[in-house]
Design a protein around this motif. Sequence first.
Motif, short mmCIF file in Angstrom:
data_model
loop_
_atom_site.label_atom_id
_atom_site.label_comp_id
_atom_site.label_asym_id
_atom_site.label_seq_id
_atom_site.Cartn_x
_atom_site.Cartn_y
_atom_site.Cartn_z
N LEU A 75 4.84 20.50 -14.91
CA LEU A 75 5.44 19.44 -14.74
C LEU A 75 5.48 18.75 -13.26
N ALA A 76 5.31 19.41 -12.29
CA ALA A 76 5.11 19.07 -11.02
C ALA A 76 3.74 18.27 -11.03
N GLY A 77 2.59 18.82 -11.68
CA GLY A 77 1.48 17.89 -11.63
C GLY A 77 1.25 17.02 -12.26
N VAL A 78 2.12 16.63 -13.65
CA VAL A 78 2.04 15.61 -14.22
C VAL A 78 2.87 14.53 -13.38
N LEU A 79 4.13 14.82 -13.05
CA LEU A 79 4.74 13.85 -12.18
C LEU A 79 4.08 13.32 -10.83
N THR A 80 3.35 14.40 -10.28
CA THR A 80 2.40 13.93 -9.03
C THR A 80 1.43 13.17 -9.52
N THR A 81 0.77 13.18 -10.64
CA THR A 81 -0.22 11.97 -11.03
C THR A 81 0.55 10.96 -11.52
N VAL A 82 1.50 10.78 -12.20
CA VAL A 82 1.98 9.44 -12.48
C VAL A 82 2.70 8.73 -11.44
N ILE A 83 3.14 9.30 -10.25
CA ILE A 83 3.84 8.76 -9.11
C ILE A 83 2.63 8.16 -8.52
N ALA A 84 1.40 8.93 -8.28
CA ALA A 84 0.37 8.60 -7.33
C ALA A 84 -0.35 7.19 -8.13
N THR A 85 -0.20 7.16 -9.39
CA THR A 85 -0.74 5.91 -10.06
C THR A 85 -0.03 4.94 -9.97
N ALA A 86 1.37 4.94 -10.01
CA ALA A 86 2.46 4.02 -9.78
C ALA A 86 2.43 3.44 -8.45
N ALA A 87 1.94 4.45 -7.30
CA ALA A 87 2.07 3.91 -6.05
C ALA A 87 0.73 2.92 -5.78
N LEU A 88 -0.13 2.90 -6.66
CA LEU A 88 -1.18 1.94 -6.50
C LEU A 88 -0.58 0.51 -6.50
N VAL A 89 0.32 0.44 -7.24
CA VAL A 89 0.76 -0.94 -7.51
C VAL A 89 2.07 -1.31 -6.62
N LEU A 90 2.91 -0.28 -6.44
CA LEU A 90 4.01 -0.39 -5.66
C LEU A 90 3.96 -0.02 -4.17
N SER A 91 3.02 0.66 -3.69
CA SER A 91 3.22 1.19 -2.41
C SER A 91 1.73 0.68 -1.70
N ASN A 92 1.73 -0.37 -1.08
CA ASN A 92 0.39 -0.76 -0.36
C ASN A 92 -0.96 -0.29 -0.83
N LEU A 93 -1.14 -0.38 -2.41
CA LEU A 93 -2.28 -0.17 -3.02
C LEU A 93 -2.69 1.53 -2.83
N GLY A 94 -1.32 1.94 -3.11
CA GLY A 94 -1.43 3.60 -2.79
C GLY A 94 -1.67 4.18 -1.64
N GLY A 95 -1.38 3.73 -0.56
CA GLY A 95 -1.74 4.11 0.71
C GLY A 95 -3.25 3.67 0.83
N PHE A 96 -3.73 2.32 0.65
CA PHE A 96 -4.98 1.95 0.70
C PHE A 96 -6.07 3.03 -0.06
N LEU A 97 -5.57 3.33 -1.25
CA LEU A 97 -6.31 4.00 -2.26
C LEU A 97 -6.39 5.56 -1.75
N ILE A 98 -6.25 5.94 -0.64
CA ILE A 98 -6.41 7.31 -0.17
C ILE A 98 -5.37 8.04 -0.52
N GLY A 99 -3.88 7.52 -0.62
CA GLY A 99 -2.92 8.20 -0.91
C GLY A 99 -2.79 8.65 -2.62
N THR A 100 -3.41 7.63 -3.41
CA THR A 100 -3.41 7.59 -4.61
C THR A 100 -4.67 8.69 -5.19
N LEU A 101 -5.63 8.41 -4.48
CA LEU A 101 -6.64 9.55 -4.92
C LEU A 101 -6.35 10.94 -4.72
N LEU A 102 -5.75 11.14 -3.32
CA LEU A 102 -5.24 12.57 -3.07
C LEU A 102 -4.06 12.99 -4.00
N GLY A 103 -3.20 12.32 -4.43
CA GLY A 103 -2.00 12.60 -5.42
C GLY A 103 -2.63 12.91 -6.75
#
Length: 198
Positions: A75-103
């Motif tokens: 469950l933690a892995g699925v939620l982390t992937t979903v939130i990291a993908t949503a951060a791409l739109v909602l949070s500074n391009l997911g931390g300038f793509l670094i946060g999204t890729l790490l997530g």
Amino acid sequence: MLLKRRQRWRRWRRSRPFWGGLFAILAGAWICVLPLAPLKIMLQQGVAGIPSVLMGIVMVVLGLTAWFSPPQRGLAGVLTTVIATAALVLSNLGGFLIGTLLGILGGGLMFAWQPHAARRAGGVGAAGATGGAHAAGRADAAGRAGDAGRAGDGTEPAPSLAPSPGPAPALTPVTAPAPPRSATTPPTPHSDPQGAQP
């Protein structure tokens, strides 16, 4: 004492999805820190940066959950992937793509991780099955050798159900019998009993 600590650390690290949790914590921290950066670096500020902070905190919590509660790793892995993908739109391009890729990387590692003990038990089970197959093969070979020995003693061996590999018998052609002569057909000239020509 240092060796014992290192062994305990290694045992603790291998008993949970350590790297997946670490990448999720780093991604959450990166996404959470960016809204606090100077205005020249940020894309969103103020109230618009609240989702970034919340998503970062949730990702850090999910990473810690994978560390301290390994049964919840799926469950933690699925939620982390979903939130990291949503951060791409909602949070500074997911931390300038670094946060999204790490997530996404951390969520995938958390979801795919399997316990070390289960892998070891699976390996032992496979080795046991292989050993059992070898033992069965040896027993079968010993049984065949015993049968051959009894046949040499003068006792009659058990009949074999398999056909003997020999040459196939030759087939002889079958000719059809000649049809009987009918009464309506005229006799041939050489079959006339008196020798008269028609």
